[in-house]
Scaffold this active site. Sequence first.
Site, mmCIF file in Angstrom:
data_model
loop_
_atom_site.group_PDB
_atom_site.id
_atom_site.type_symbol
_atom_site.label_atom_id
_atom_site.label_comp_id
_atom_site.label_asym_id
_atom_site.label_seq_id
_atom_site.Cartn_x
_atom_site.Cartn_y
_atom_site.Cartn_z
ATOM 1 N N CYS A 103 13.508 10.400 7.231
ATOM 2 C CA CYS A 103 13.313 10.019 8.551
ATOM 3 C C CYS A 103 14.800 10.096 9.281
ATOM 4 O O CYS A 103 14.699 10.200 10.437
ATOM 5 C CB CYS A 103 12.895 8.353 8.354
ATOM 6 N N GLU A 160 10.083 15.411 15.715
ATOM 7 C CA GLU A 160 10.364 15.430 14.446
ATOM 8 C C GLU A 160 9.745 16.381 13.342
ATOM 9 O O GLU A 160 8.327 16.339 13.633
ATOM 10 C CB GLU A 160 10.149 13.892 13.962
ATOM 11 N N LYS A 220 0.770 -1.160 -0.030
ATOM 12 C CA LYS A 220 0.094 0.321 0.087
ATOM 13 C C LYS A 220 0.778 1.302 -0.056
ATOM 14 O O LYS A 220 1.556 1.537 1.081
ATOM 15 C CB LYS A 220 -1.034 0.012 1.290
ATOM 16 N N GLU A 243 9.833 0.825 10.523
ATOM 17 C CA GLU A 243 10.764 1.769 10.297
ATOM 18 C C GLU A 243 9.936 3.115 10.506
ATOM 19 O O GLU A 243 9.149 3.598 9.815
ATOM 20 C CB GLU A 243 11.481 1.724 8.871
#
Length: 503
Positions: free
Chosen positions: A299, A403, A190, A265
């Site tokens: 990331c 983040e 997906k 992850e």
Amino acid sequence: MPDLFVDLVAPNGTRYTQPTGLFINNEFIASSGQTITSLDPATDEPIATVHAASPEDVDRAVNAAKAALAHPSWKKLPATDRGQLMGRLADLMEQNRELFATIDAWDNGKPYHVALSEDLVEAIGTIRYYSGWADKTFGQTISTTPEKFAYTIRQPVGVVGQIIPWNYPLSMACWKLGPALACGNTVVLKPAEQTPLSALILGKLIKEAGFPPGVVNIVNGYGREAGAALAGHPLVNKIAFTGSTMTAREIMKLAAGTLKNITLETGGKSPLLVFPDADLEQAVKWSHFGIMSNQGQICTATSRIYVHHDIFQSFLSKFKEAVETTSKIGNQWDETTFQGPQVTRAQYDRILSYIESAKKDGVEVVTGGSAHTPSSAKNKNGYFIQPTVFTGSSDTHAIVREEVFGPVVVILPFASEDEAIQRANNTTYGLGAAVFTRDLERAHRVAAEIEAGMVWVNSSQDCDPRVPFGGVKQSGIGRELGEAGLEAYTQVKAVHVNMGNRL
Ligand code: NAD
């Protein structure tokens, strides 16, 4: 509902036919109702509308993957032939490099030249690398007693659900598909709803390469519906996810229902430490790249920079200069663009709200600090943000702890190695970290002490299909890439053999 194929002309003049359906059993088919419209982040204008999977559509894709797993055309296919299929896919991707780079640039906002020279190299390299592993994943023979021995076989995990983010649309798909296919699994992938287009071209090439129907199924769809349906589906044996830590928590809960194998992850707030003996030019060059490339949407972005106080002021002024001379903002098609638009208006708003709240808290802005107004009228509605550098002395602000996932960095001074390590580790995340020093002992000592899945010495963002990638703490579970990436997609079966009848 949109047609299953639409003819498009990209802003760089590329003409192509974009499939829009769900890719199930090697066919593009209509979804049961929902759609996703992808927008060009540089103009806010629609590119194409694709079919989005409902939970029933996901069920159809999972059943196709389940059937393919048992089908002799895949189950009995010699591993060497499986590797050759993957090699053929890599060749087809190679032939379509410019098309893939065009689509990911258009859909995601990254500069075309970067997509072509970085993303495509990584995506094709990963499929090629894992094609070589297909016939090299062996078990062991284990001697036990003179009459008996045991051996192990490495078998596929089964039906794998793979849920990926939007920051490297094609690369992320290849990181997931490479090891899964090399090990003989079948897949329902997906893509992220923000970047649904390139994966469908990949589907077309997967069929062309000769993969049997149902081995790879690609369903665009919304996270809360299609993603959740995949993560909770009882016939899915494993979920591999890349995305935010918050979504990873949801996925763990959904996967718990049938005790699925998982790899995650997730996010990061990666520190970069500059010691006084570092090569300053190198430290500035890499630390700029480490946070400002890919629009800061990485990331592993080294978004917290700690610099020894002896060299702090000179680092800060050189970093500012690097931003002002290197981070040229523009649309995806201009060869001189370093930084394109952010992927969506939602990300743009989120990044600007972090910048505003830091400014309100009195964190000092070194450069940037607001939206960027493009010179071209065509791009006036694009999601452009100035590369922004903050400095201060405290680690308590959200800008230091959370983040941001944008071109925003905070640069802070430190006094000692112990203090730098303690502050680097004072986070719930543990994805990447970087150390700049010419002292070999210090480099390895600090690399060992930092709580992270990856450490770069005198560099930032190195990534190679041969080298494991992943996080510790709340940055993830398990590893992708390298030999370690195969662990995630095989299970070990032990077979005990009694050679004599006496015992
Ligand atoms: P996200 O978590 O919102 O979405 C990622 C994927 O999960 C998308 O495909 C989305 O549709 C799906 N999803 C969302 N909600 C879901 C649910 N409830 N159930 C199942 N699937 C669901 O993340 P994003 O905003 O697309 O990406 C940005 C984040 O991804 C950042 O936090 C970044 O750090 C992280 N990221 C991590 C890595 C890594 O390798 N560690 C790589 C890229 C991005």
